[in-house]
Motif scaffolding. Structure first.
Motif, PDB file in Angstrom:
ATOM      1  N   LEU B  86       0.828  -1.207   0.000  1.00 13.31           N
ATOM      2  CA  LEU B  86       0.000   0.000   0.000  1.00 13.31           C
ATOM      3  C   LEU B  86       0.860   1.253   0.000  1.00 13.31           C
ATOM      4  O   LEU B  86       0.546   2.231  -0.671  1.00 13.31           O
ATOM      5  CB  LEU B  86      -0.952  -0.005   1.204  1.00 13.31           C
ATOM      6  CG  LEU B  86      -2.001  -1.120   1.171  1.00 13.31           C
ATOM      7  CD1 LEU B  86      -2.784  -1.156   2.475  1.00 13.31           C
ATOM      8  CD2 LEU B  86      -2.944  -0.948  -0.013  1.00 13.31           C
ATOM      9  N   GLY B  87       1.968   1.220   0.748  1.00 18.59           N
ATOM     10  CA  GLY B  87       2.880   2.367   0.750  1.00 18.59           C
ATOM     11  C   GLY B  87       3.496   2.570  -0.617  1.00 18.59           C
ATOM     12  O   GLY B  87       3.575   3.698  -1.127  1.00 18.59           O
ATOM     13  N   ASP B  90       0.990   3.953  -3.048  1.00 14.91           N
ATOM     14  CA  ASP B  90       0.750   5.364  -2.770  1.00 14.91           C
ATOM     15  C   ASP B  90       1.829   6.229  -3.430  1.00 14.91           C
ATOM     16  O   ASP B  90       1.510   7.194  -4.140  1.00 14.91           O
ATOM     17  CB  ASP B  90       0.748   5.564  -1.252  1.00 14.91           C
ATOM     18  CG  ASP B  90       0.314   6.953  -0.848  1.00 14.91           C
ATOM     19  OD1 ASP B  90      -0.653   7.456  -1.454  1.00 14.91           O
ATOM     20  OD2 ASP B  90       0.933   7.527   0.056  1.00 14.91           O
ATOM     21  N   GLU B 294       4.493   0.751   5.946  1.00 15.21           N
ATOM     22  CA  GLU B 294       3.957   1.541   4.841  1.00 15.21           C
ATOM     23  C   GLU B 294       5.014   2.550   4.373  1.00 15.21           C
ATOM     24  O   GLU B 294       5.194   2.764   3.177  1.00 15.21           O
ATOM     25  CB  GLU B 294       2.660   2.237   5.281  1.00 15.21           C
ATOM     26  CG  GLU B 294       1.846   2.656   4.083  1.00 15.21           C
ATOM     27  CD  GLU B 294       0.399   3.003   4.410  1.00 15.21           C
ATOM     28  OE1 GLU B 294      -0.215   2.349   5.277  1.00 15.21           O
ATOM     29  OE2 GLU B 294      -0.112   3.943   3.785  1.00 15.21           O
TER      30      GLU B 294
END
Lengths: 332, 332
Positions: B86-87, B90, B294
């Motif tokens: 997810l990091g 992003d 993350e």
């Protein structure tokens, strides 16, 4: 490592090693058998030696497809989305499609940005998933879309959802089989559709054995512990508690043990989710409803592949859940 | 919904609405200002009305880049990979790059299949992550690669890893600040590098206050409960227990409570992971080490973007952890 090449071998490298033209390499690797077998073989050997991999963008441009699928999720914490995503990825990779991941973090602007990016990448289709079972607004794109877990509000869209009603009813039937006569239900907030559906199904299936009303609260262990005190005051005769989540059920078991009530001897307990870290760590381990989310992801991907191939299956589809029985109802 | 178009608008549709040629549309949308302002404006309006989105494959072919990155993970259950992913996603989406997800499920054949597919898709780079901190064999591809969490065995590769030594030491320093004098350590299997690194760091930081040896076992609550009995027999004077995971720490707290020992009054407890479902549900909530996964994912993606842009930063990099303090050491 020195052995790893720093430059990608090109079709010209293969042509040079095989002693043929680049267009012959291209034909040979596509399986064009107007060429002599020996030429095809020489090209293949050269390609293998050099580690040449044909560019799939050629295939993509020729076919009008990109062989990629976008997955839009609103659920950055991932409890429900992750298994759906993994199931979808599994089914797509079997079909030689790649999955592009987009986490919108519940931000509508971010979702719009991603939709544009996916259409611009020319993905062949999009899977939309979320953290809630409440229907969501459909997305507006000119390519096939399938909704998973969170269905589209448009009944003409293809949506794959969990049959929560059947899941909750199965837990009650299991308790009836075990001769339980007074069944209470502890669950999450009444504002959540999943809590209301499971509570209604429990009440319906339990019928005259229902020790109601459903206790709505939070999706936490703490609420499970508190609910036991409320329940034993109002329904001291209760012999089973079905819970809307494994976290609640774990809290229920902990509090019952602290009060000296045996599970399942005095009171049987069921959870919902089959979230292993909760269901197995619970004392005792939980009988629970598995939503089969990975299978839901696989089914979603297959429906999307069908739609991309020109055979959409419009409308919502409910997937069955599975009751997993453990010590919290069966004992040891 | 009837309003959703079923066909993707083409550049010819825009040309027709704007009353210009397709090549003028192409120039206008690329910002070619040899055109009259009024023409550019008319084309833009037509494109907006029709919802036309230019094909990024043109950009990709022109630049030799695909603006996609592959992520290879071995960790289908996702405890550590998911926040990293997810990091990364992003940071990549901020750079207008799409992330293609590949879950190898610890199967080397599947990994090979994915690597070929990613190279064939012409991804601009690859992130490799796993469930263990043990170094892994590097992958052999002719494009930039960055390893996250599980470093490459090749020290020349770019790897981003957690500074577990500093994380475990920080927990001990916190306990020293709180004047704890006899510190024990309960952790996972000795065969796991992360367990050994954290145990060694604890022993080193605790020095003469260490109530050793480290108790190796499993990454479970059950082991945490069992370890308390072993520990109180051998070290009845212990006033703090640092644990190799939040699950173990939760089990430790549960067993101490059952034995009537107060946390942190009699014995302070720390976890590791800051896995909220464990750390917050623990009674009391856990002081714990957050690996900032993350952020690790974001850092990995940025290093990969640098490498793709021609500025690789070879070698391993350790990212700092963060101590999160809660009631299990501070009390209420």
């Amino acid at each position: 490592m020195a052995s790893r090449s720093t430059r990608r071998p090109t079709i010209r490298d293969v042509a040079s090693v095989a002693g043929v033209s680049a267009s012959t390499v291209s034909k040979a690797l596509k399986g064009n058998y107007s060429l002599r077998d020996s030429t095809v073989e020489r090209v293949r050997q050269a390609a293998d030696e050099l580690g040449f991999i044909p560019d799939s963008r050629g295939r993509a441009l020729a076919s009008g497809r990109s062989f990629t699928v976008g997955l839009i999720t609103t659920d950055s914490s991932g409890r429900f989305s992750i298994p759906i995503m993994l199931g979808a990825e599994d089914a797509l990779s079997a079909g030689e499609m790649a999955l592009v991941l987009c986490d919108t973090r519940d931000d509508p602007l971010r979702e719009q940005h991603y939709l544009k990016a996916l259409v611009s990448l020319r993905v062949d289709g999009i899977i939309v998933t979320g953290r809630r079972v409440e229907p969501r607004e459909p997305i507006d794109v000119p390519i096939p879309v399938v909704y998973a877990f969170s269905p589209s509000t448009d009944p003409a869209d293809t949506s794959v959802v969990v049959d929560d009603h059947a899941g909750a009813a199965a837990a009650v039937r299991h308790l009836h089989t075990l001769s339980r006569k007074r069944i209470a239900h502890v669950t999450g907030p009444e504002s959540h559709l999943s809590a209301r559906v499971r509570a209604a199904a429990t009440q319906e299936a339990a019928s005259t054995t229902f020790a109601g009303p459903p206790l709505y609260g939070e999706w936490t262990e703490r609420w499970g512990r508190l609910a036991v005190d409320v329940l034993l005051r109002d329904h001291p005769e209760v012999d089973a508690i079905t819970c809307g989540s494994d976290q609640i059920a774990r809290g229920v078991c902990d509090r019952l043990r602290e009060l000296g009530r045996s599970v399942p001897g005095d009171i049987a307990v069921t959870g919902y989710d089959n979230w292993s870290v909760m269901a197995l760590a619970s004392r005792p381990p939980l009988t629970t409803v598995d939503m089969q989310l990975e299978e839901l992801g696989r089914r979603t991907a297959k429906l999307l592949l069908d739609a991309i191939a020109g055979s959409p299956r419009p409308g919502p589809q409910k997937l069955p859940t599975r009751l997993i029985t453990r010590e919290s109802t069966l004992g040891t």
